[in-house]
Motif scaffolding. Structure first.
Motif, PDB file in Angstrom:
ATOM      1  N   ARG A  83      27.839  74.875  24.869  1.00 49.22           N
ATOM      2  CA  ARG A  83      28.429  75.843  23.943  1.00 49.22           C
ATOM      3  C   ARG A  83      27.898  75.686  22.522  1.00 49.22           C
ATOM      4  NH1 ARG A  83      34.515  74.485  25.652  1.00 49.22           N
ATOM      5  NH2 ARG A  83      33.472  72.468  25.749  1.00 49.22           N
ATOM      6  N   GLY A  84      27.232  74.565  22.234  1.00 45.80           N
ATOM      7  CA  GLY A  84      26.701  74.376  20.898  1.00 45.80           C
ATOM      8  C   GLY A  84      26.060  73.017  20.741  1.00 45.80           C
ATOM      9  N   PRO A  85      25.423  72.772  19.609  1.00 45.20           N
ATOM     10  CA  PRO A  85      24.712  71.511  19.376  1.00 45.20           C
ATOM     11  C   PRO A  85      25.597  70.275  19.433  1.00 45.20           C
ATOM     12  CG  PRO A  85      24.055  73.178  17.764  1.00 45.20           C
ATOM     13  CD  PRO A  85      25.230  73.736  18.501  1.00 45.20           C
ATOM     14  N   ASP A  86      26.897  70.428  19.130  1.00 51.88           N
ATOM     15  CA  ASP A  86      27.779  69.257  19.123  1.00 51.88           C
ATOM     16  C   ASP A  86      27.832  68.567  20.478  1.00 51.88           C
ATOM     17  OD1 ASP A  86      28.263  69.752  16.498  1.00 51.88           O
ATOM     18  OD2 ASP A  86      30.221  70.704  16.807  1.00 51.88           O
ATOM     19  N   GLU A  87      27.735  69.344  21.548  1.00 57.72           N
ATOM     20  CA  GLU A  87      27.815  68.748  22.880  1.00 57.72           C
ATOM     21  C   GLU A  87      26.588  67.910  23.215  1.00 57.72           C
ATOM     22  OE1 GLU A  87      29.041  71.289  26.042  1.00 57.72           O
ATOM     23  OE2 GLU A  87      30.235  72.569  24.740  1.00 57.72           O
ATOM     24  N   LEU A  88      25.491  68.075  22.469  1.00 56.79           N
ATOM     25  CA  LEU A  88      24.307  67.253  22.691  1.00 56.79           C
ATOM     26  C   LEU A  88      24.590  65.786  22.387  1.00 56.79           C
ATOM     27  CD1 LEU A  88      21.538  69.528  21.111  1.00 56.79           C
ATOM     28  CD2 LEU A  88      21.904  69.093  23.544  1.00 56.79           C
ATOM     29  N   VAL A  89      25.482  65.543  21.431  1.00 55.77           N
ATOM     30  CA  VAL A  89      25.822  64.167  21.068  1.00 55.77           C
ATOM     31  C   VAL A  89      26.443  63.453  22.255  1.00 55.77           C
ATOM     32  CG1 VAL A  89      27.182  62.716  19.521  1.00 55.77           C
ATOM     33  CG2 VAL A  89      26.112  64.816  18.660  1.00 55.77           C
ATOM     34  N   GLU A  90      27.337  64.132  22.957  1.00 57.66           N
ATOM     35  CA  GLU A  90      27.993  63.520  24.109  1.00 57.66           C
ATOM     36  C   GLU A  90      26.988  63.196  25.210  1.00 57.66           C
ATOM     37  OE1 GLU A  90      31.181  65.986  25.426  1.00 57.66           O
ATOM     38  OE2 GLU A  90      31.830  66.468  23.385  1.00 57.66           O
ATOM     39  N   LEU A  91      25.932  63.976  25.310  1.00 58.26           N
ATOM     40  CA  LEU A  91      24.927  63.737  26.340  1.00 58.26           C
ATOM     41  C   LEU A  91      23.931  62.643  25.940  1.00 58.26           C
ATOM     42  CD1 LEU A  91      24.043  67.431  27.265  1.00 58.26           C
ATOM     43  CD2 LEU A  91      25.339  65.821  28.661  1.00 58.26           C
ATOM     44  N   GLY A  92      24.000  62.166  24.696  1.00 57.34           N
ATOM     45  CA  GLY A  92      23.017  61.192  24.219  1.00 57.34           C
ATOM     46  C   GLY A  92      21.629  61.786  24.097  1.00 57.34           C
ATOM     47  N   PHE A  93      21.581  63.076  23.766  1.00 55.29           N
ATOM     48  CA  PHE A  93      20.320  63.810  23.758  1.00 55.29           C
ATOM     49  C   PHE A  93      19.328  63.215  22.761  1.00 55.29           C
ATOM     50  CE2 PHE A  93      17.540  67.243  22.279  1.00 55.29           C
ATOM     51  CZ  PHE A  93      17.091  67.762  23.475  1.00 55.29           C
ATOM     52  N   ASP A  94      19.771  62.941  21.537  1.00 58.50           N
ATOM     53  CA  ASP A  94      18.852  62.448  20.512  1.00 58.50           C
ATOM     54  C   ASP A  94      18.255  61.104  20.897  1.00 58.50           C
ATOM     55  OD1 ASP A  94      19.229  64.695  18.992  1.00 58.50           O
ATOM     56  OD2 ASP A  94      20.715  63.794  17.671  1.00 58.50           O
ATOM     57  N   GLU A  95      19.062  60.221  21.464  1.00 61.28           N
ATOM     58  CA  GLU A  95      18.567  58.905  21.862  1.00 61.28           C
ATOM     59  C   GLU A  95      17.522  59.034  22.973  1.00 61.28           C
ATOM     60  OE1 GLU A  95      21.655  59.723  21.515  1.00 61.28           O
ATOM     61  OE2 GLU A  95      22.469  58.425  19.940  1.00 61.28           O
ATOM     62  N   MET A  96      17.758  59.957  23.906  1.00 62.00           N
ATOM     63  CA  MET A  96      16.834  60.117  25.027  1.00 62.00           C
ATOM     64  C   MET A  96      15.511  60.741  24.600  1.00 62.00           C
ATOM     65  SD  MET A  96      19.203  61.441  28.182  1.00 62.00           S
ATOM     66  CE  MET A  96      17.786  61.458  29.283  1.00 62.00           C
ATOM     67  N   THR A  97      15.566  61.600  23.608  1.00 60.54           N
ATOM     68  CA  THR A  97      14.387  62.405  23.272  1.00 60.54           C
ATOM     69  C   THR A  97      13.636  61.936  22.037  1.00 60.54           C
ATOM     70  OG1 THR A  97      15.721  63.951  21.942  1.00 60.54           O
ATOM     71  CG2 THR A  97      15.479  64.430  24.300  1.00 60.54           C
ATOM     72  N   ASP A  98      14.139  60.922  21.358  1.00 56.64           N
ATOM     73  CA  ASP A  98      13.545  60.505  20.090  1.00 56.64           C
ATOM     74  C   ASP A  98      12.074  60.161  20.237  1.00 56.64           C
ATOM     75  OD1 ASP A  98      13.634  59.778  17.295  1.00 56.64           O
ATOM     76  OD2 ASP A  98      13.543  57.692  17.960  1.00 56.64           O
ATOM     77  N   THR A  99      11.706  59.471  21.315  1.00 57.12           N
ATOM     78  CA  THR A  99      10.315  59.079  21.542  1.00 57.12           C
ATOM     79  C   THR A  99       9.752  59.707  22.815  1.00 57.12           C
ATOM     80  OG1 THR A  99      11.031  57.066  22.689  1.00 57.12           O
ATOM     81  CG2 THR A  99      10.612  56.896  20.328  1.00 57.12           C
ATOM     82  N   ALA A 100      10.364  60.778  23.267  1.00 53.99           N
ATOM     83  CA  ALA A 100       9.917  61.451  24.492  1.00 53.99           C
ATOM     84  C   ALA A 100       9.265  62.788  24.157  1.00 53.99           C
ATOM     85  CB  ALA A 100      11.096  61.677  25.432  1.00 53.99           C
TER      86      ALA A 100
END
Length: 534
Positions: free
Chosen positions: A109-126
């Motif tokens: 529903r929005g960018p906030d839910e990406l935090v719950e998925l750990g999106f930034d941690e997974m994609t930082d070096t991917a």
């Protein structure tokens, strides 16, 4: 990349381009195979931390593109690549150990839910492929946008691809397109590309291998951007005369080949993008496990003697209407390089910078010494004439057995500099006796060509240039460790420190030796002090 056709299109598909919405690249993909080709092409220039924003309607080809891209990055042409519609995020491991993330954000529903998925941690070096990228929110960093849509007006099954880049991505994509065009027109489009170990610079090298085994080297050397001003409004590269574009390599390469030396042939070039396809001279070194191979070093010395005895131009042709002017290796450049020792090496070894009076005295002493060895007739100084850049070519004759590479920073300087670079190799131990024998060979070769060659003046200049180079390299290798995170270069410091101690024993460097004895005594060995006093 094959089977595409560049077109001008508008947002509504009318075929009329509206300037404000024109992407960096728009073209037709006539079938599914062309979409897969696009995926493989994009994989060539993506890097860790990149985001590929995939958008387009149902049936546009996002899944086909993502599958081809992921298979190329993983090196597995049969890999199952399911849609992440339900898992939201699907990770993969690339063939070089890097991570790939394929995400479908439709159900978010929005960018906030990406935090719950750990999106930034997974994609930082991917390398991250994102479908429904509008749910990402605002993002910094390199982003490649790919929009795919069915366009039957261009043919049944045709898709329109619109590609653009954010940040450095647009320039990278432009270079990748230029590279693909260069490979095509040079006949290397079917070659396998294998990343080669680079050097301490920002250049990249790949080995190209055709299906029949024929090899070449791809050199990727985009124009060097000016760094921040460090003195008198000039950046470091301008002060020390480093090449700003691939034009320098091309000019010097053709100049060396015109003299009969074995520099690489150039098979293809894109000067604007800094791309060259050059001859692969192989990898047989002039050293072995025991150090320098005497017969090979002797040929490298003879090559320098011939080069330095030749009247050489200061302007070299690059292409029609384009020349490269060799800059002078002047006092400003040589002196600034010596300052790398107090600025980088001293803090690394001493744990603190030199006191201001000691630093000022160091610079003044070097300025005095360098003024005393200015060459009457400057010659081409290749600057990195040492074992990593010399290839032994046993199938050739005479001096052509020495293959010469990595000379784009060549300048007009003193002939003693390159000889010191060879005989005091930063990466290979060379004894003083070995150095002296080859110095004698150089002098004999020069006298054979020039009977009035000044041996004593050259010996003095050799000591000074060798000391300057050792001083500079100590600073550069310390900087590579501290600034660039490359500690492997520190292993060479003891060898270079030994060279510097050897050079400081020469009477021309007495005052500098005394300065080192007071401020950096570990750089003046007892043997060197005794020799200097004698």
């Amino acid at each position: 990349m094959a089977r595409t056709e560049d077109v001008a299109v508008s947002e509504d598909g009318s075929g009329e381009t509206r300037r404000e919405t024109k992407p960096a690249w728009a073209f037709v993909l006539p079938d599914e195979g062309a979409t897969e080709d696009l995926g493989r092409f994009l994989a060539e220039f993506l890097q860790p931390g990149d985001i590929v924003a995939l958008s387009g309607g149902l049936g546009g080809g996002k899944t086909t593109l993502a599958r081809a891209l992921i298979r190329e990055l993983t090196g597995d042409p049969e890999l199952e690549v399911p849609s992440p519609t339900f898992t939201l995020i699907q990770p993969y491991e690339a063939k070089n150990g890097r991570q790939i993330v394929h995400a479908d954000l439709y159900r978010l529903r929005g960018p906030d839910e990406l935090v719950e998925l750990g999106f930034d941690e997974m994609t930082d070096t991917a390398i991250t492929l994102v479908e429904w990228p509008e749910r990402l929110g605002q993002r910094d960093g390199p982003i490649l946008t790919v929009d795919l849509s069915l366009r039957p007006e261009f043919g049944e099954g045709s898709r329109l691809a619109r590609i653009d880049g954010q940040g450095e991505m647009r320039a990278r994509m432009k270079r990748a397109r230029a590279l693909r065009a260069l490979l095509d027109r040079s006949g290397w489009d079917e070659a396998e590309r294998i990343l080669m170990q680079g050097d301490a610079s920002s250049r990249l090298y790949e080995r190209l291998v055709k299906p029949d085994g024929t090899k070449a080297v791809l050199m990727i050397s985009p124009a060097r951007p000016d760094g921040p001003p460090v003195r008198n409004g000039k950046p470091y590269s301008a002060i020390v005369k480093l090449a700003e574009s691939v034009h320098a390599f091309v000019g010097v390469d053709r100049g060396l080949r015109a003299l009969g030396f074995s520099a690489p042939r150039i098979y293809g070039e894109d000067l604007d993008e800094g791309l060259l396809i050059i001859e692969d001279l192989g990898s047989e070194p002039v050293v072995d496990a025991n150090g320098p191979r005497p017969e090979r070093y002797a040929e490298a010395v003879r090559l320098l003697a011939k080069l330095h005895a030749t009247e050489l131009p200061g302007v070299l042709p690059v292409a029609d209407g384009i020349d490269h002017v060799l800059p002078p290796y002047d006092l400003e450049a040589l002196l600034f390089e010596t300052e790398l020792l107090p600025d980088w090496y001293c803090p690394s070894v001493r744990g603190a910078s030199l006191p201001t009076p000691a630093r000022s005295e160091f610079v003044a002493l070097w300025a005095e010494v360098l003024r005393g060895v200015e060459p009457e007739r400057p010659t081409w100084t290749l600057r990195d004439y040492h074992s990593p850049n010399l290839i032994w070519l046993p199938d050739r004759e005479g001096l052509e057995r020495i293959g010469v590479i990595d000379f784009q920073d060549a300048v007009l300087g003193h002939p003693a500099y390159d000889l010191a670079s060879l005989l005091q190799d930063a990466r290979v131990d060379a004894t003083a006796d070995f150095e002296l024998r080859l110095l004698g060979l150089y002098v004999r070769e020069r006298r054979n060509r020039e009977p009035d060659f000044d041996m004593q003046g050259f010996a003095r200049a050799y000591a000074v240039m060798a000391a300057q180079r050792a001083t500079k390299i100590l600073g550069i290798f310390a900087r590579l460790d501290k600034r660039d995170g490359k500690p492997a270069y520190l292993a060479h410091l003891p060898r270079i420190e030994g060279y510097l101690a050897r050079n400081l024993a020469h009477p021309a460097l007495t005052r500098l030796r005394l300065w080192h004895q007071e401020h950096l005594p570990h750089l003046v060995s007892e043997a060197a002090q005794d020799e200097g006093e004698a």
